[in-house]
Scaffold this active site. Structure first.
Site, PDB file in Angstrom:
ATOM      1  N   LYS A 197      44.771  64.131  48.268  1.00 45.37           N
ATOM      2  CA  LYS A 197      44.145  63.331  49.329  1.00 45.37           C
ATOM      3  C   LYS A 197      44.841  61.981  49.394  1.00 45.37           C
ATOM      4  O   LYS A 197      44.907  61.254  48.414  1.00 45.37           O
ATOM      5  CB  LYS A 197      42.656  63.163  49.040  1.00 45.37           C
ATOM      6  N   ARG A 207      34.890  56.746  59.220  1.00 40.83           N
ATOM      7  CA  ARG A 207      34.146  55.618  58.636  1.00 40.83           C
ATOM      8  C   ARG A 207      33.087  55.131  59.612  1.00 40.83           C
ATOM      9  O   ARG A 207      32.037  54.659  59.195  1.00 40.83           O
ATOM     10  CB  ARG A 207      35.115  54.526  58.196  1.00 40.83           C
ATOM     11  N   GLU A 236      48.678  66.643  41.071  1.00 37.32           N
ATOM     12  CA  GLU A 236      47.234  66.556  41.319  1.00 37.32           C
ATOM     13  C   GLU A 236      46.619  67.959  41.425  1.00 37.32           C
ATOM     14  O   GLU A 236      45.561  68.238  40.864  1.00 37.32           O
ATOM     15  CB  GLU A 236      46.948  65.777  42.608  1.00 37.32           C
ATOM     16  N   LYS A 251      44.836  66.808  52.380  1.00 39.75           N
ATOM     17  CA  LYS A 251      44.177  66.008  53.409  1.00 39.75           C
ATOM     18  C   LYS A 251      44.891  64.673  53.566  1.00 39.75           C
ATOM     19  O   LYS A 251      45.166  64.019  52.554  1.00 39.75           O
ATOM     20  CB  LYS A 251      42.730  65.770  52.977  1.00 39.75           C
ATOM     21  N   TYR A 316      37.136  69.300  63.127  1.00 34.41           N
ATOM     22  CA  TYR A 316      36.060  68.984  64.070  1.00 34.41           C
ATOM     23  C   TYR A 316      36.156  69.843  65.327  1.00 34.41           C
ATOM     24  O   TYR A 316      35.265  69.812  66.159  1.00 34.41           O
ATOM     25  CB  TYR A 316      36.094  67.485  64.405  1.00 34.41           C
TER      26      TYR A 316
HETATM   27  C1  PBG Z   1      35.236  60.341  51.327  1.00 31.45           C
HETATM   28  C2  PBG Z   1      35.779  61.085  52.490  1.00 31.45           C
HETATM   29  C3  PBG Z   1      36.527  60.558  53.550  1.00 31.45           C
HETATM   30  C4  PBG Z   1      36.804  61.612  54.406  1.00 31.45           C
HETATM   31  C5  PBG Z   1      36.233  62.759  53.854  1.00 31.45           C
HETATM   32  N1  PBG Z   1      35.621  62.418  52.661  1.00 31.45           N
HETATM   33  C6  PBG Z   1      36.899  59.152  53.851  1.00 31.45           C
HETATM   34  C7  PBG Z   1      37.722  58.393  52.926  1.00 31.45           C
HETATM   35  O1  PBG Z   1      38.312  58.891  51.988  1.00 31.45           O
HETATM   36  O2  PBG Z   1      37.800  57.189  53.166  1.00 31.45           O
HETATM   37  C8  PBG Z   1      37.565  61.513  55.690  1.00 31.45           C
HETATM   38  C9  PBG Z   1      37.366  62.611  56.661  1.00 31.45           C
HETATM   39  C10 PBG Z   1      37.869  62.337  58.027  1.00 31.45           C
HETATM   40  O3  PBG Z   1      38.516  61.315  58.322  1.00 31.45           O
HETATM   41  O4  PBG Z   1      37.622  63.188  58.895  1.00 31.45           O
HETATM   42  N2  PBG Z   1      33.871  60.641  51.137  1.00 31.45           N
END
Ligand code: PBG
Length: 333
Positions: A197, A207, A236, A251, A316
């Protein structure tokens, strides 16, 4: 012709021929829908930067889960937006926390008809917006945080989720969660690890969706990966598999196809990829302006993620794609 021309165009002449030789088939069965559920609201709230996506009430998230079952989408991932946040994120392991309540309600409605998963992190629940309680340096304290992730995993498992999806990028999080689940008799609950990630700028709309602002204009570069790196992802992923991850995730997805391909090539566990909020928003925004055909780009983008090697895609667009794909099961160019 002065030289022999290889007729590559022969197999592109009709949709039938193109379908026969298609190397990638995006299926409804490959899709996972991320859903937001917010505590203390009476009606679903649209998310401005994610057109078509809402913060759900418990009632509307149950309805959406039912719709996903009808569309044949096999899984969803829940994200919670609590009414109150605190410095440790205690809403994440509260048995009456919003995700636990929603998971129970969905389970009651759809039974075993859907793989119900939960994002497992603390950022939605902390008042400073970081993914765990802070140490003296203002960064999440790794070892305290993973103990809290383990507690959250137990609460989610008790609420009936099939898989927990730790997304905080703390070291040792998968091992801590696996040990806690096994210790409490939840050895049947799986872990879909956000393994690779990145500290991406593509999480902006998310957010807004979960009401998170990182205190002091901070960022997550102290724990999420640097997007200049690819080999680091392989380390990782290897660590997460060793610690007990059942599914590993990359991701974001669309700008990280090389990482997806490398992970697919190197490891034999199922690979998920998350087409994140910013990827969705960009396609949607350009589509709304008529600058690109949004529906066509949506299909192409998710198909490309599959082509790169992902077995499943969190997107989505899941419900919309399921509607398009539904009749035929798969769709090509
Ligand atoms: C953290 C989390 C995030 C996303 C999924 N889980 C945000 C981050 O790491 O700041 C992002 C998902 C998205 O942008 O669609 N709980």
């Amino acid at each position: 012709m002065p030289f022999p021309v290889t007729r590559m165009r022969r197999l592109r002449q009709t949709p039938q021929l193109r379908n026969l030789v298609a190397e990638t088939a995006l299926r409804v069965d490959d899709l996972i829908a991320p859903l937001f559920v917010r505590e203390g609201i009476e009606t679903p709230q649209p998310i401005t930067s994610l057109p078509g996506v809402s913060q759900h009430t418990v009632e509307s998230v149950v309805k959406e889960a039912r719709r996903l079952v009808e569309l044949g989408v096999p899984g969803l991932v829940l994200f919670g937006v609590p009414l109150r946040k605190d410095d440790v994120g205690s809403g994440a392991w509260d048995p009456d926390g919003i995700v636990q309540v929603a998971a129970r309600a969905i389970r009651e409605e759809v039974g075993a008809g859907l793989a119900v998963m939960a994002d497992l992190c603390l950022d939605e629940y902390t008042d400073h917006g970081h993914c765990g309680p802070l140490g003296p340096d203002g960064q999440p304290d790794n070892d305290r945080t993973i103990e809290l992730y383990a507690r959250a995993a137990l609460a989610q498992a008790a609420a009936g989720v099939e898989m927990v999806a730790p997304s905080g990028m703390m070291d040792g999080q998968v091992g801590a969660i696996r040990a806690a689940l096994d210790g409490a008799g939840h050895d049947g609950v799986g872990i879909m690890a956000y393994s690779a990630k990145y500290a991406s700028s593509l999480y902006g709309p998310f957010r807004e969706a979960v009401d998170v602002t990182i205190a002091g204009g901070g960022d997550r570069k102290g724990y999420q990966q640097d997007w200049r790196n690819r080999r680091e992802s392989l380390r990782e992923v290897a660590l997460d598999i060793d610690e007990g991850a059942d599914i590993v995730m990359v991701k974001p997805a669309g700008m990280y196809l090389d990482v997806i391909a490398a992970v697919r090539d190197r490891f034999d566990v199922p690979v998920a990829a998350y087409q994140v909020s910013g990827e969705y928003a960009m396609i949607r925004a350009a589509g709304e302006r008529g600058w690109v055909d949004g529906d066509a780009v949506a299909l192409e983008s998710v198909s490309a993620i599959k082509r790169a090697g992902a077995d499943m895609v969190l997107t989505y667009f899941a419900a919309e794609l399921a509607e398009v794909l539904g009749g035929r099961g798969v769709l090509g160019g």
